[in-house]
Scaffold this motif. Structure first.
Motif, PDB file in Angstrom:
ATOM      1  N   LEU A 345     -17.554 -31.120 -13.877  1.00  0.00           N
ATOM      2  CA  LEU A 345     -16.844 -29.868 -13.641  1.00  0.00           C
ATOM      3  C   LEU A 345     -15.594 -29.735 -14.495  1.00  0.00           C
ATOM      4  O   LEU A 345     -14.865 -28.743 -14.366  1.00  0.00           O
ATOM      5  CB  LEU A 345     -16.454 -29.766 -12.157  1.00  0.00           C
ATOM      6  N   GLY A 346     -15.331 -30.722 -15.323  1.00  0.00           N
ATOM      7  CA  GLY A 346     -14.106 -30.724 -16.113  1.00  0.00           C
ATOM      8  C   GLY A 346     -13.936 -29.547 -17.040  1.00  0.00           C
ATOM      9  O   GLY A 346     -12.830 -29.001 -17.152  1.00  0.00           O
ATOM     10  N   PRO A 347     -14.993 -29.085 -17.754  1.00  0.00           N
ATOM     11  CA  PRO A 347     -14.800 -27.951 -18.667  1.00  0.00           C
ATOM     12  C   PRO A 347     -14.270 -26.692 -18.010  1.00  0.00           C
ATOM     13  O   PRO A 347     -13.680 -25.849 -18.692  1.00  0.00           O
ATOM     14  CB  PRO A 347     -16.204 -27.732 -19.247  1.00  0.00           C
ATOM     15  N   PHE A 348     -14.463 -26.545 -16.695  1.00  0.00           N
ATOM     16  CA  PHE A 348     -13.935 -25.351 -16.030  1.00  0.00           C
ATOM     17  C   PHE A 348     -12.413 -25.390 -15.916  1.00  0.00           C
ATOM     18  O   PHE A 348     -11.781 -24.356 -15.674  1.00  0.00           O
ATOM     19  CB  PHE A 348     -14.552 -25.214 -14.639  1.00  0.00           C
ATOM     20  N   PHE A 349     -11.804 -26.577 -16.079  1.00  0.00           N
ATOM     21  CA  PHE A 349     -10.347 -26.705 -16.028  1.00  0.00           C
ATOM     22  C   PHE A 349      -9.723 -26.819 -17.410  1.00  0.00           C
ATOM     23  O   PHE A 349      -8.505 -26.889 -17.533  1.00  0.00           O
ATOM     24  CB  PHE A 349      -9.960 -27.949 -15.212  1.00  0.00           C
ATOM     25  N   VAL A 350     -10.557 -26.852 -18.458  1.00  0.00           N
ATOM     26  CA  VAL A 350     -10.056 -27.011 -19.823  1.00  0.00           C
ATOM     27  C   VAL A 350      -9.573 -25.666 -20.343  1.00  0.00           C
ATOM     28  O   VAL A 350     -10.244 -24.643 -20.178  1.00  0.00           O
ATOM     29  CB  VAL A 350     -11.152 -27.591 -20.735  1.00  0.00           C
ATOM     30  N   ARG A 367     -20.324 -25.858 -23.370  1.00  0.00           N
ATOM     31  CA  ARG A 367     -20.582 -26.985 -24.267  1.00  0.00           C
ATOM     32  C   ARG A 367     -19.381 -27.275 -25.149  1.00  0.00           C
ATOM     33  O   ARG A 367     -19.019 -28.436 -25.359  1.00  0.00           O
ATOM     34  CB  ARG A 367     -21.807 -26.679 -25.128  1.00  0.00           C
ATOM     35  N   GLU A 368     -18.741 -26.241 -25.667  1.00  0.00           N
ATOM     36  CA  GLU A 368     -17.594 -26.466 -26.541  1.00  0.00           C
ATOM     37  C   GLU A 368     -16.428 -27.078 -25.767  1.00  0.00           C
ATOM     38  O   GLU A 368     -15.744 -27.977 -26.256  1.00  0.00           O
ATOM     39  CB  GLU A 368     -17.162 -25.151 -27.181  1.00  0.00           C
ATOM     40  N   LYS A 369     -16.203 -26.609 -24.567  1.00  0.00           N
ATOM     41  CA  LYS A 369     -15.119 -27.177 -23.767  1.00  0.00           C
ATOM     42  C   LYS A 369     -15.422 -28.619 -23.380  1.00  0.00           C
ATOM     43  O   LYS A 369     -14.518 -29.465 -23.336  1.00  0.00           O
ATOM     44  CB  LYS A 369     -14.891 -26.331 -22.514  1.00  0.00           C
ATOM     45  N   PHE A 370     -16.697 -28.895 -23.103  1.00  0.00           N
ATOM     46  CA  PHE A 370     -17.058 -30.271 -22.764  1.00  0.00           C
ATOM     47  C   PHE A 370     -16.845 -31.194 -23.965  1.00  0.00           C
ATOM     48  O   PHE A 370     -16.340 -32.323 -23.815  1.00  0.00           O
ATOM     49  CB  PHE A 370     -18.519 -30.320 -22.310  1.00  0.00           C
ATOM     50  N   ALA A 372     -14.699 -30.680 -26.382  1.00  0.00           N
ATOM     51  CA  ALA A 372     -13.252 -30.810 -26.577  1.00  0.00           C
ATOM     52  C   ALA A 372     -12.663 -31.826 -25.617  1.00  0.00           C
ATOM     53  O   ALA A 372     -11.783 -32.612 -25.983  1.00  0.00           O
ATOM     54  CB  ALA A 372     -12.582 -29.448 -26.395  1.00  0.00           C
ATOM     55  N   LEU A 373     -13.153 -31.836 -24.375  1.00  0.00           N
ATOM     56  CA  LEU A 373     -12.670 -32.811 -23.395  1.00  0.00           C
ATOM     57  C   LEU A 373     -13.152 -34.213 -23.730  1.00  0.00           C
ATOM     58  O   LEU A 373     -12.392 -35.191 -23.647  1.00  0.00           O
ATOM     59  CB  LEU A 373     -13.139 -32.401 -22.000  1.00  0.00           C
ATOM     60  N   TRP A 374     -14.395 -34.335 -24.144  1.00  0.00           N
ATOM     61  CA  TRP A 374     -14.990 -35.650 -24.391  1.00  0.00           C
ATOM     62  C   TRP A 374     -14.373 -36.335 -25.614  1.00  0.00           C
ATOM     63  O   TRP A 374     -14.204 -37.559 -25.630  1.00  0.00           O
ATOM     64  CB  TRP A 374     -16.499 -35.492 -24.575  1.00  0.00           C
ATOM     65  N   THR A 375     -14.039 -35.570 -26.640  1.00  0.00           N
ATOM     66  CA  THR A 375     -13.509 -36.145 -27.877  1.00  0.00           C
ATOM     67  C   THR A 375     -11.989 -36.274 -27.888  1.00  0.00           C
ATOM     68  O   THR A 375     -11.435 -36.771 -28.868  1.00  0.00           O
ATOM     69  CB  THR A 375     -13.940 -35.286 -29.067  1.00  0.00           C
ATOM     70  N   SER A 376     -11.314 -35.832 -26.847  1.00  0.00           N
ATOM     71  CA  SER A 376      -9.850 -35.901 -26.832  1.00  0.00           C
ATOM     72  C   SER A 376      -9.378 -37.328 -26.589  1.00  0.00           C
ATOM     73  O   SER A 376     -10.044 -38.131 -25.926  1.00  0.00           O
ATOM     74  CB  SER A 376      -9.291 -34.972 -25.754  1.00  0.00           C
ATOM     75  N   LYS A 377      -8.220 -37.660 -27.135  1.00  0.00           N
ATOM     76  CA  LYS A 377      -7.638 -38.987 -26.955  1.00  0.00           C
ATOM     77  C   LYS A 377      -7.248 -39.235 -25.507  1.00  0.00           C
ATOM     78  O   LYS A 377      -7.363 -40.365 -25.013  1.00  0.00           O
ATOM     79  CB  LYS A 377      -6.404 -39.133 -27.849  1.00  0.00           C
ATOM     80  N   VAL A 378      -6.788 -38.209 -24.826  1.00  0.00           N
ATOM     81  CA  VAL A 378      -6.358 -38.394 -23.440  1.00  0.00           C
ATOM     82  C   VAL A 378      -7.544 -38.741 -22.545  1.00  0.00           C
ATOM     83  O   VAL A 378      -7.423 -39.561 -21.617  1.00  0.00           O
ATOM     84  CB  VAL A 378      -5.627 -37.131 -22.938  1.00  0.00           C
ATOM     85  N   PHE A 379      -8.715 -38.172 -22.829  1.00  0.00           N
ATOM     86  CA  PHE A 379      -9.898 -38.502 -22.041  1.00  0.00           C
ATOM     87  C   PHE A 379     -10.346 -39.938 -22.303  1.00  0.00           C
ATOM     88  O   PHE A 379     -10.651 -40.691 -21.376  1.00  0.00           O
ATOM     89  CB  PHE A 379     -11.029 -37.519 -22.380  1.00  0.00           C
ATOM     90  N   GLN A 380     -10.382 -40.325 -23.568  1.00  0.00           N
ATOM     91  CA  GLN A 380     -10.810 -41.684 -23.901  1.00  0.00           C
ATOM     92  C   GLN A 380      -9.867 -42.721 -23.314  1.00  0.00           C
ATOM     93  O   GLN A 380     -10.300 -43.745 -22.777  1.00  0.00           O
ATOM     94  CB  GLN A 380     -10.892 -41.827 -25.425  1.00  0.00           C
ATOM     95  N   PHE A 381      -8.576 -42.457 -23.405  1.00  0.00           N
ATOM     96  CA  PHE A 381      -7.613 -43.406 -22.849  1.00  0.00           C
ATOM     97  C   PHE A 381      -7.725 -43.481 -21.327  1.00  0.00           C
ATOM     98  O   PHE A 381      -7.662 -44.566 -20.739  1.00  0.00           O
ATOM     99  CB  PHE A 381      -6.193 -42.994 -23.246  1.00  0.00           C
ATOM    100  N   SER A 382      -7.885 -42.329 -20.682  1.00  0.00           N
ATOM    101  CA  SER A 382      -7.920 -42.309 -19.217  1.00  0.00           C
ATOM    102  C   SER A 382      -9.126 -43.076 -18.679  1.00  0.00           C
ATOM    103  O   SER A 382      -9.010 -43.865 -17.729  1.00  0.00           O
ATOM    104  CB  SER A 382      -7.936 -40.864 -18.719  1.00  0.00           C
ATOM    105  N   TRP A 383     -10.292 -42.878 -19.290  1.00  0.00           N
ATOM    106  CA  TRP A 383     -11.474 -43.597 -18.823  1.00  0.00           C
ATOM    107  C   TRP A 383     -11.389 -45.086 -19.133  1.00  0.00           C
ATOM    108  O   TRP A 383     -11.841 -45.924 -18.346  1.00  0.00           O
ATOM    109  CB  TRP A 383     -12.730 -42.989 -19.451  1.00  0.00           C
ATOM    110  N   TYR A 384     -10.812 -45.421 -20.262  1.00  0.00           N
ATOM    111  CA  TYR A 384     -10.608 -46.841 -20.559  1.00  0.00           C
ATOM    112  C   TYR A 384      -9.613 -47.459 -19.575  1.00  0.00           C
ATOM    113  O   TYR A 384      -9.773 -48.599 -19.129  1.00  0.00           O
ATOM    114  CB  TYR A 384     -10.105 -46.991 -21.990  1.00  0.00           C
ATOM    115  N   PHE A 385      -8.590 -46.701 -19.231  1.00  0.00           N
ATOM    116  CA  PHE A 385      -7.590 -47.164 -18.266  1.00  0.00           C
ATOM    117  C   PHE A 385      -8.229 -47.416 -16.896  1.00  0.00           C
ATOM    118  O   PHE A 385      -8.027 -48.469 -16.275  1.00  0.00           O
ATOM    119  CB  PHE A 385      -6.479 -46.109 -18.164  1.00  0.00           C
TER     120      PHE A 385
END
Length: 650
Positions: A345-350, A367-370, A372-385
């Motif tokens: 549901l993340g793209p609805f908040f992007v 798809r474009e919002k998804f 944008a969320l998937w390739t962002s640094k904040v998303f990658q860092f948050s999931w790694y965290f």
């Protein structure tokens, strides 16, 4: 002669301020009288001599107002102007004349700067004060007294590394029987990357401590923001390379002040650009410099430790855009957090940037919002965290529960896979670090690489403890009926240490937070201060421990327990555990007693001699507590509060 007489009303408010200066009036009158006499055909004006006279008086305004505006033979004196340019470059106080020569276009730096003139500039400066010039101090290992461009290239490469790889013009060298390597001529190929005369003269002024001339050439340099930051990097490297005991303290303070000034100039120029055209200012940060080693201004600011530049609003917005990716940089934090946690549901908040509206309805596509969320640094860092702390939770759970299983279960396999992925990445970084370490010969780079290598080595040590503990854990139950075998006990210890190291590694995630990151940085600096303070405390501890144990146990034998008591009791006394029953001789513990073989004296029997009550031991205890608890510990608190923490708040 009427031409030598002039009347000025210095009290008139309409008179320019320069006319109130007697030297200006006298020199202006001389130039005007000679010009009027030349118009009558009596004498011929020597423009070069007149400029030299203005240079001796240090009045560039007269040269601009009188000579350059009245002289009719400027273009015919090209060789003399080049000579005057060389004379002006000898003195930093004549920097305004150099500026006028360039602005009035009487000197073309492309034609002026040749190999011979550049070599002469370096040699004339190095011969002025060799004992105080840091360029000469850096080149003291050179065999030849004369400075050549190859020598300068070596120094620049040592100071700046890859930041300035094409600062000096390309040269051709030949080998002779008398000199190993001598530059004979300069390549005449001048392109925008390898030939920039103002940049070369700017570097010359910095290396030869002509600070005012450096400002003049910087104003004509391409990419002035990168040039100012590169100057700060250069001066910072000079302070690191030249030993403190070699460079005079006044020169060192001057270099520090100049470094701060160049950092300030870079910030002021960026602020001016950001106020006029914010978009172009942000694009300036993304552009790689053609003249300074293909480095970005932000990288140069980090290398020079220009915190003010990094803290600028333009830089912060630029880093925010990198952090957020294709999403809008000013997105609300709670929306981004919800989008990361609820991924489907993340793209609805992007929220996408405004410039994406030009794409039409595609900007609102799921798809474009998804993406944008998937390739962002904040998303990658948050999931790694989150996944890393999930790994720490599973590891802690498997360490705390009782080990009854002989074979690994799912949680164990999960920790194995995660630990192997971490050690693979750390090993790759360590090998790359050691490769750079072998190639580097710079002292400060070796120091930095050694610290980074130590951090990676500790991470690999954590995996070694984890792997060794896991092997001992599952091998301890094989054919052994004990409830808590020795192998399992050692496995618990090794896994406990590995878990501690993994938790310490997880603290680096908090450096990205604006509130926790600076506090962790302050804690690191405090630990360094404490480590330097521990040597003083350890000296007092050993002195007191040896003296007190010699008084309380005068007949103890040589053993490890003797050394243990010297350190054990004084250390815990710092925290309030005084062991008064031990000092009074009332303790009956065997660890506080010594066995004395009295074969010569008391029937050949062994006598147990415990702690002896000695009043001097109490006096030493009182002095030790006064020195450590009252004085040293409070001094440490004051140092951490007034120095380290105050610097952190600033």
């Amino acid at each position: 002669e009427n031409e030598l007489i002039a009347v000025y009303d210095v009290l008139d408010d309409a008179v320019p301020p320069a006319f109130h200066q007697l030297d200006y009036l006298a020199l202006r009158l001389i130039f005007r009288s000679r010009h009027q006499t030349s118009l009558k055909g009596k004498i011929k004006v020597d423009t070069a001599a007149a400029v030299r006279l203005a240079m001796k008086w240090n009045r560039p305004d007269i040269m601009r107002d009188e000579l350059l505006s009245m002289s009719t033979s400027i273009n015919s004196l090209e060789d003399q102007w080049l000579l005057l340019m060389s004379e002006a470059l000898r003195d930093d106080a004549l920097h305004e004349f150099v500026r006028e020569f360039i602005e009035q276009r009487v000197v073309n730096c492309d034609e002026y700067l040749t190999y011979e003139r550049l070599t002469a500039l370096y040699n004339q400066t190095s011969g002025i004060d060799k004992s105080g010039n840091f360029l000469y101090l850096l080149m003291k290992k050179q065999e030849h007294e004369e400075v050549g461009l190859n020598d300068i290239k070596v120094i620049v490469k040592e100071l700046l590394g890859d930041v300035v790889c094409t600062t000096l013009p390309e040269t051709e060298s030949v080998t002779t029987a008398h000199e190993p390597e001598e530059v004979t001529r300069m390549s005449l190929e001048k392109n925008e990357n390898s030939w920039a005369p103002y940049k070369i003269l700017f570097l010359w002024a910095l290396l030869t401590e002509h600070w005012q001339l450096a400002v003049v050439f910087w104003s004509f340099c391409p990419e002035p923001v990168a040039a100012a930051l590169a100057a700060a990097v250069l001066l910072k490297s000079v302070l690191r390379h030249v030993p403190r005991y070699v460079l005079h303290w006044k020169i060192r303070e001057t270099i520090k002040e100049q470094k701060r000034l160049w950092q300030k100039r870079a910030v002021e120029l960026l602020d001016l650009c950001h106020k006029q055209q914010p978009h172009l200012a942000r694009s300036l940060l993304r552009k790689r410099s053609k003249h300074w080693g293909r480095q970005k201004p932000l990288k140069l600011a980090i290398m020079s430790k220009n915190r003010t530049f990094v803290a600028h609003a333009c830089v912060q917005y630029h880093t925010k855009r990198i952090w957020m990716g294709d999403m809008k940089a000013t997105s609300l934090t709670w929306k981004v957090a919800v989008a990361i946690v609820t991924l489907p549901l993340g793209p609805f908040f992007v929220v996408m940037p405004d410039d994406h509206r030009l794409r039409g309805q595609r900007a609102k596509d799921y798809r474009e919002k998804f993406c944008a969320l998937w390739t962002s640094k904040v998303f990658q860092f948050s999931w790694y965290f989150m996944s890393y702390f999930l790994f720490l939770g599973v590891l802690s759970y498997s360490l705390l529960v009782r080990w009854d299983n002989v074979c690994p279960i799912r949680s164990d396999w999960l920790t194995f896979v995660w630990a192997f992925s971490l050690v693979y990445e750390d090993s790759r970084k360590l090998i790359k670090m050691l490769t750079k370490w072998g190639r580097s010969t710079k002292r400060y780079r070796l120091y930095r690489l050694s610290l980074e290598s130590l951090q990676l080595a500790l991470r690999i040590l954590a995996f070694a403890l984890f792997f060794g503990g896991s092997v001992l854990r599952f091998s301890g139950f094989q054919g052994n009926g004990e409830l808590y075998p020795t192998e399992v006990r050692h496995a618990k210890r090794m896994l406990s240490l590995a878990t501690c190291l993994y938790f310490i590694r997880g603290m680096e995630f908090f450096f990205v937070f604006s509130k926790l990151g600076p506090r962790l940085t302050a804690i690191n600096k405090m630990i360094i201060d404490v480590l330097s303070f521990i040597f003083i405390l350890l000296s007092c501890l050993v002195i007191y421990g040896v003296a007190s144990q010699a008084l309380l146990l005068p007949l103890q034998d040589t053993s490890f327990q003797m050394l243990w008591n010297v350190l054990y009791i004084p250390y815990w006394q710092i925290y309030g555990e005084l062991f008064l029953e031990y000092f009074s001789g009332d303790s009956l513990e065997s660890s506080f007693c010594s066995h004395y073989n009295a074969s010569v004296g008391v029937n050949g029997t062994e006598v147990q001699l415990c702690v002896q009550n000695d009043p001097l031991a109490f006096i030493l205890l009182a002095g030790y507590l006064l020195l450590t608890v009252v004085l040293l510990l409070n001094l440490l608190i004051a140092i951490l509060k007034l120095a380290t923490f105050a610097q952190f708040k600033h």
